[in-house]
Design an enzyme around this catalytic site. Structure first.
Site, PDB file in Angstrom:
ATOM      1  CD  GLU A 245     -19.150 -30.896 -11.625  1.00 32.47           C
ATOM      2  OE1 GLU A 245     -19.971 -30.840 -12.564  1.00 32.47           O
ATOM      3  OE2 GLU A 245     -19.323 -30.333 -10.527  1.00 32.47           O
ATOM      4  CB  CYS A 282     -22.243 -31.322 -14.615  1.00 29.45           C
ATOM      5  SG  CYS A 282     -22.877 -30.912 -12.980  1.00 29.45           S
TER       6      CYS A 282
END
Length: 511
Positions: A245, A282
């Site tokens: 990620e 995020c």
């Protein structure tokens, strides 16, 4: 040359707290991976894995006060936030234990022989098996949920894979404390402690991805760091899966009708989302497409008030703070960019939240304003003011893959009127999770969750949150014309383990 010391640092003061360890040598990385590889057989029994996951959750809950205190001292994320994150982490461990008990994740499929088929079908039995040792690269902004005992570790254990964790330098003392608790949970369940390994240091992380006994890796962090590791995983003599990620802008599209109906509500929700965790999530909304004209002015005014009321905060470390300050300064200096609330330094170790505005047309063509289409880690977002549907589409067409995309609609649009369905489909092309009428921060740990997205949000199509994350650490194997006595129990006739299976084209429920 002596190994570099690993220090715990207080981000609120910038001072070193204690030396925690030294950076792992290549030989120590090798030893950790080999020990984990040798211990993998202890995880073969699903009942043992489920017990280990529950014991780990119990150990973490039992040390809750000390864990929250330790993590807060190294991250400045605050006891309330960290206590909630720890609850999420222990719940996640128990969710994977329940998944292991149920067994559907094994994906068992059985086809008995059918000589009349064209071509004939032999006896075939398929199930998923664990890959082997998994490397977990911990994230700095989630010292529990995306670190030593986090989703990568929990899902790997559920699959039957030992883990070697590369600790994040922002919370090394917390990482060591967590490792000790996980190893106590291993002792509680008769599992070798070596199923959990931990290494410190940048070079150790590089050595880890290249180890020949490593079977897969999970990463949460920057595009630059994640891409380097992804390339290294692919360049090995035997490439391995790398589930990274890497970064996300998490665009938000607000329609004129939505602003007309609830400008203040949207502004307050956006301010809370973009400043949550001091903007260090995020899934922080980093780009917001708002209509030009009077409606857009109303939203800017409301957002100015909401963000101005936000208290200054501490970022995870001095490096992140410096990057944030440099990033917002460079962005604010671009032609045509305004700063209704200026983000920047608020004290020696704190930062103030803010936001920028710009005409969306400036972002619709390649140029210096492309900087505004890159993630800026910290409490800042960009409002891009678009002129009509064509203006919004021109900007959306330039966006890369994202973890999330959010759509705010009017009440009529939510009932399906106008172009709402087309807008939803447009955002679906951009992201792994599409939010309507809410905000992307707050990632629920659930069966239906997907935390990933098109590159650069992630390097694979898998999720790193939710029980489907177990699929990353498994590979399918089909057994053909194999004698019953030699088959794994999961694939034998009569379903002796009572597992959910798909037999001769029909679902067969477990016990």
């Amino acid at each position: 040359m002596a190994a570099a010391a690993v220090w715990s640092v207080d981000p609120r003061t910038g001072k070193e707290r204690e030396q925690v360890a030294v950076e792992a040598s290549g030989a120590e990385v090798d030893g950790s991976v080999r020990a984990a590889h040798a211990a993998r057989g202890a995880l073969a029994d699903r009942a043992v894995r489920a017990a280990l996951l529950r014991a780990a959750a119990d150990r973490l809950d039992g040390a809750r006060a000390h864990l929250v205190e330790a993590a807060d001292a190294e991250t400045a994320l605050g006891p309330v936030r960290l206590d909630g994150e720890l609850t999420r982490t222990t719940s996640q461990l128990r969710s994977f234990a329940a998944l292991v008990d149920e067994g559907a994740f094994l994906g068992i499929r059985i086809d008995h022989p059918d000589p009349a088929a064209a071509p004939p079908v032999p006896d075939l039995r398929r199930m998923c098996v664990p890959l082997g040792v998994v490397a977990v690269y911990a994230a700095g902004n989630f010292p529990f949920a995306f670190s030593v005992p986090g989703g990568d570790t929990a899902s790997a254990l559920a699959a039957g894979c030992p883990v070697v964790i590369k600790a994040h330098p922002d919370h090394p003392a917390t990482s060591e404390f967590l490792l000790a608790l996980l190893r106590r949970a291993a002792a509680d369940t008769g599992v070798p402690p070596e199923v959990f390994g931990l290494v410190h240091g940048f070079d150790a992380g590089v050595s880890l991805i290249g180890h020949p006994l490593l079977a897969a890796a999970g990463f949460t962090g920057s595009v630059r760091g994640g891409r380097a590791l992804f390339d290294a995983a692919a360049a090995r003599p035997v490439p391995i899966p790398f589930h990274g990620e890497l970064g996300s802008l998490n665009p938000v599209l607000v329609t004129p009708g939505a602003v007309a109906e609830r400008a203040r509500e949207i502004a307050e929700g956006l301010a809370a989302s973009m400043t949550s965790g001091t903007g260090q999530f995020c899934v922080k909304p980093g780009l917001v497409l708002v209509p030009a004209g009077e409606n857009g002015d109303r939203l800017v005014t409301a957002l100015t008030a909401a963000v101005s009321d936000t208290e200054a905060g501490v970022l995870l470390d001095a490096r992140i703070r410096d990057a944030f300050l440099a990033g917002v300064t460079e962005r604010a200096a671009l032609e045509g960019v305004a700063t209704p609330v200026t983000p920047g330094a608020a004290g020696e170790h704190t930062v103030a939240a803010g936001f920028l505005t710009v005409d969306a047309a400036r972002l619709a063509a390649e140029g210096p304003h492309d900087l505004l289409l890159e993630e800026c880690f910290g409490p800042v977002t960009v409002l891009a003011r678009y002129d009509g549907p064509a203006g919004a589409e021109a900007l959306l067409a330039r966006l890369p893959g994202n973890l999330t995309a959010t759509l705010h609609l009017s009440a009529a649009e939510e009932r399906g009127e106008g172009d709402a369905a087309a807008l939803l489909e447009r955002l679906t092309r951009l992201a792994g999770r599409v939010v309507v009428g809410g905000w992307p921060t707050g990632v629920a740990v659930a069966d239906a969750q997907h935390h990933g997205g098109p590159y650069p949000a992630a390097t694979s199509t898998a999720t790193s949150v939710g029980t489907a994350a177990v699929e990353r650490w498994l590979r399918p194997v089909a057994y053909q014309t194999t004698p019953e006595a030699l088959l794994p129990p999961e694939l034998r006739d009569g379903n002796p383990l009572g597992l959910p299976r798909h037999v001769d084209g029909r679902a067969e429920q477990g016990a």
